[in-house]
Design a protein around this motif. Structure first.
Motif, PDB file in Angstrom:
ATOM      1  N   THR A   1       0.802  -1.049  -0.001  1.00  0.00           N
ATOM      2  CA  THR A   1      -0.067   0.074  -0.005  1.00  0.00           C
ATOM      3  C   THR A   1       0.822   1.179   0.087  1.00  0.00           C
ATOM      4  N   LEU A   2       1.990   1.163   0.828  1.00  0.00           N
ATOM      5  CA  LEU A   2       2.875   2.268   0.809  1.00  0.00           C
ATOM      6  C   LEU A   2       3.601   2.579  -0.540  1.00  0.00           C
ATOM      7  N   THR A   3       3.879   1.503  -1.257  1.00  0.00           N
ATOM      8  CA  THR A   3       4.673   1.620  -2.395  1.00  0.00           C
ATOM      9  C   THR A   3       3.672   2.061  -3.325  1.00  0.00           C
ATOM     10  N   ASN A   4       2.394   1.740  -3.279  1.00  0.00           N
ATOM     11  CA  ASN A   4       1.231   2.478  -4.189  1.00  0.00           C
ATOM     12  C   ASN A   4       1.283   3.792  -4.224  1.00  0.00           C
ATOM     13  N   ALA A   5       1.276   4.299  -2.770  1.00  0.00           N
ATOM     14  CA  ALA A   5       0.867   5.679  -2.524  1.00  0.00           C
ATOM     15  C   ALA A   5       2.090   6.477  -3.098  1.00  0.00           C
ATOM     16  N   LEU A   6       3.269   6.048  -2.773  1.00  0.00           N
ATOM     17  CA  LEU A   6       4.456   6.812  -3.073  1.00  0.00           C
ATOM     18  C   LEU A   6       4.746   6.940  -4.724  1.00  0.00           C
ATOM     19  N   VAL A   7       4.242   6.052  -5.484  1.00  0.00           N
ATOM     20  CA  VAL A   7       4.232   5.991  -6.649  1.00  0.00           C
ATOM     21  C   VAL A   7       3.012   6.834  -7.357  1.00  0.00           C
ATOM     22  N   GLY A   8       1.973   6.757  -6.843  1.00  0.00           N
ATOM     23  CA  GLY A   8       0.820   7.507  -7.073  1.00  0.00           C
ATOM     24  C   GLY A   8       0.029   6.494  -8.075  1.00  0.00           C
ATOM     25  N   GLN A   9       0.449   5.332  -8.251  1.00  0.00           N
ATOM     26  CA  GLN A   9      -0.534   4.598  -9.213  1.00  0.00           C
ATOM     27  C   GLN A   9      -0.334   3.125  -8.455  1.00  0.00           C
ATOM     28  N   LYS A  10      -1.305   2.337  -8.833  1.00  0.00           N
ATOM     29  CA  LYS A  10      -1.356   0.906  -8.346  1.00  0.00           C
ATOM     30  C   LYS A  10      -0.469  -0.047  -9.159  1.00  0.00           C
ATOM     31  N   VAL A  11       0.771  -0.334  -8.358  1.00  0.00           N
ATOM     32  CA  VAL A  11       1.701  -1.122  -9.120  1.00  0.00           C
ATOM     33  C   VAL A  11       1.860  -2.398  -8.271  1.00  0.00           C
ATOM     34  N   ALA A  12       2.124  -2.470  -7.026  1.00  0.00           N
ATOM     35  CA  ALA A  12       2.006  -3.764  -6.165  1.00  0.00           C
ATOM     36  C   ALA A  12       0.857  -4.208  -5.895  1.00  0.00           C
ATOM     37  N   ILE A  13       0.630  -5.505  -5.736  1.00  0.00           N
ATOM     38  CA  ILE A  13      -0.895  -5.887  -5.274  1.00  0.00           C
ATOM     39  C   ILE A  13      -1.059  -5.795  -3.669  1.00  0.00           C
ATOM     40  N   THR A  14      -2.029  -5.232  -3.436  1.00  0.00           N
ATOM     41  CA  THR A  14      -2.448  -4.998  -2.041  1.00  0.00           C
ATOM     42  C   THR A  14      -3.587  -5.911  -1.652  1.00  0.00           C
ATOM     43  N   SER A  15      -3.615  -6.635  -0.443  1.00  0.00           N
ATOM     44  CA  SER A  15      -4.711  -7.430   0.136  1.00  0.00           C
ATOM     45  C   SER A  15      -4.483  -7.437   1.566  1.00  0.00           C
ATOM     46  N   ASN A  16      -5.816  -7.476   1.968  1.00  0.00           N
ATOM     47  CA  ASN A  16      -5.909  -7.639   3.559  1.00  0.00           C
ATOM     48  C   ASN A  16      -5.468  -8.708   4.071  1.00  0.00           C
ATOM     49  N   ARG A  17      -5.063  -9.888   3.327  1.00  0.00           N
ATOM     50  CA  ARG A  17      -4.522 -11.140   3.652  1.00  0.00           C
ATOM     51  C   ARG A  17      -3.031 -11.020   3.471  1.00  0.00           C
ATOM     52  N   PRO A  18      -2.024 -11.499   4.440  1.00  0.00           N
ATOM     53  CA  PRO A  18      -0.659 -11.569   4.420  1.00  0.00           C
ATOM     54  C   PRO A  18      -0.222 -12.696   3.192  1.00  0.00           C
ATOM     55  N   GLN A  19       1.154 -12.424   2.807  1.00  0.00           N
ATOM     56  CA  GLN A  19       1.837 -13.068   1.712  1.00  0.00           C
ATOM     57  C   GLN A  19       1.082 -12.930   0.380  1.00  0.00           C
ATOM     58  N   THR A  20       0.812 -11.982  -0.333  1.00  0.00           N
ATOM     59  CA  THR A  20       0.126 -11.816  -1.378  1.00  0.00           C
ATOM     60  C   THR A  20       1.248 -11.500  -2.481  1.00  0.00           C
ATOM     61  N   THR A  21       2.267 -10.672  -2.110  1.00  0.00           N
ATOM     62  CA  THR A  21       3.299 -10.325  -3.060  1.00  0.00           C
ATOM     63  C   THR A  21       4.471 -11.455  -3.239  1.00  0.00           C
ATOM     64  N   ARG A  22       4.381 -11.699  -4.594  1.00  0.00           N
ATOM     65  CA  ARG A  22       5.513 -12.861  -4.723  1.00  0.00           C
ATOM     66  C   ARG A  22       6.498 -12.291  -5.812  1.00  0.00           C
ATOM     67  N   HIS A  23       6.143 -11.247  -6.448  1.00  0.00           N
ATOM     68  CA  HIS A  23       7.462 -10.754  -7.239  1.00  0.00           C
ATOM     69  C   HIS A  23       7.802  -9.516  -6.673  1.00  0.00           C
ATOM     70  N   THR A  24       9.001  -9.205  -7.100  1.00  0.00           N
ATOM     71  CA  THR A  24       9.954  -8.004  -6.886  1.00  0.00           C
ATOM     72  C   THR A  24       9.314  -6.833  -7.553  1.00  0.00           C
ATOM     73  N   VAL A  25       8.219  -6.311  -7.028  1.00  0.00           N
ATOM     74  CA  VAL A  25       7.449  -5.245  -7.967  1.00  0.00           C
ATOM     75  C   VAL A  25       8.200  -4.101  -7.734  1.00  0.00           C
ATOM     76  N   ARG A  26       8.647  -3.266  -8.673  1.00  0.00           N
ATOM     77  CA  ARG A  26       9.238  -2.107  -8.508  1.00  0.00           C
ATOM     78  C   ARG A  26       8.474  -0.958  -8.713  1.00  0.00           C
ATOM     79  N   GLY A  27       8.308   0.036  -7.718  1.00  0.00           N
ATOM     80  CA  GLY A  27       7.649   1.273  -8.161  1.00  0.00           C
ATOM     81  C   GLY A  27       8.256   2.400  -8.260  1.00  0.00           C
ATOM     82  N   ILE A  28       8.203   3.471  -9.426  1.00  0.00           N
ATOM     83  CA  ILE A  28       9.384   4.175  -9.515  1.00  0.00           C
ATOM     84  C   ILE A  28       8.697   5.904  -9.205  1.00  0.00           C
ATOM     85  N   VAL A  29       9.453   6.504  -8.371  1.00  0.00           N
ATOM     86  CA  VAL A  29       9.045   7.767  -8.024  1.00  0.00           C
ATOM     87  C   VAL A  29       9.845   8.739  -8.619  1.00  0.00           C
TER      88      VAL A  29
END
Length: 317
Positions: free
Chosen positions: A33-61
């Protein structure tokens, strides 16, 4: 203890900085959620369950004087499966390669064994500067927040970690997110931009599309299948014979589950749940790619894929 709540008015340096930062923390600490807020667009998936990010998603500010590349690692945890071990290796490799680490601790939960486990690992990585980020501050009152900030400061002292800063933020309310970027940037090395201006992530589009489908699929099955879904986009092709002003992208994707008994859960009564997943993820994919999409989803069984090295490889892990 220095807790930052606003930027100091220092004259701006004329140099350009560019580098990598990663957010770490136990699962569900608010990293994506923090990554998305910094980039200002949805790039990492967010879910209210743990363990959802499996890829090194890079957001660019992108800033006029700097470029901050955010690497979003999976949550580090005590592994119970081969997938878990691989994810932990990904995390440690990432930590060794970035310019700064942001350690995320949610404001609404006391520091627990999971946080200590990560903090001890961080203490062993001497050279990389570390910022403590207290997330989800919108969920607590000022007294609870103050207590958490003191606890985070103490944790650093106990383990010999020098926090460059301790920053309270709320990504959902957009509080202090820009300040966090202001504090991360001076810790980056001087140098030219690493990515072209318009780029928000270097993930291949297929991976991002798969993640959006996976997020929508998880949404409906709350507690039943938290980690048992993997999504592979088999093909993405522009449909032939379409007029130039009415393009359509055909996307064929498979949702893999571990057991045939889970199939009904994902598809839902009369296929309703799978249909909802299609509608929801199609909207997000169209927003991401900027083009109308026809989405074709199929549910398949890959038996016990989380424990099988061959299947993990095939599913992209």
């Amino acid at each position: 203890m220095s807790v930052r709540t606003q930027s100091s008015d220092q004259p701006a340096e004329a140099v350009h900085r560019a580098g990598f930062a990663c957010f770490v923390g136990r699962p569900n600490a608010g990293k994506s959620t923090l990554t998305n807020a910094l980039v200002g667009q949805k790039v990492a998936i967010t879910s209210n369950r743990p363990q959802t990010t499996r890829h090194t998603v890079r957001g660019i500010v992108h800033r006029p004087d700097a470029q901050l590349v955010l690497v979003d690692t999976p949550g580090l945890h005590k592994p119970r499966t081969l997938l878990g071990e691989r994810l932990n290796d990904v995390v440690r490799t990432t930590w060794a390669e970035v310019d700064v680490i942001g350690f995320c601790l949610p404001a609404d939960q006391k520091i627990g064994p999971g946080d200590r486990f990560i903090a001890k690992e961080l203490a062993g990585i001497k050279k990389t500067p570390k910022i403590a980020v207290v997330t989800k501050t919108d969920l607590v009152d000022s007294k609870a927040l103050a207590e958490q900030l003191i606890a985070v400061d103490q944790l650093g002292k106990e383990l010999g970690i020098t926090w460059q800063e301790i920053v309270p933020v709320s990504a959902t309310a957009g509080k202090q997110v820009d300040l966090l970027a202001d504090l991360l940037i001076p810790l980056m090395p001087e140098g030219p931009a690493l990515y072209p201006e318009g780029d928000l992530t270097d993930e291949p589009e297929q991976v991002m599309v798969a993640e959006l489908i996976r997020e929508a699929a998880l949404e409906g099955v709350r507690d039943e299948l938290p980690h048992s879904i993997a999504v592979v986009v088999e093909e993405m092709l522009p449909r032939e014979d379409r007029p130039a002003d009415k393009p359509l992208l055909d996307i064929h994707a498979n949702l893999y589950i571990e057991r045939s008994s889970q199939k009904g859960i994902v598809i839902g009564p009369k296929g309703k749940r799978l249909k909802d997943v299609g509608i929801k993820s199609r909207k997000q994919i169209e927003a991401l790619l900027g083009t109308p999409v026809f989405l074709d989803l199929h549910v398949k069984v890959a038996k016990d894929w989380q424990r099988d090295p061959k299947q993990l490889r095939r599913l992209g892990f």
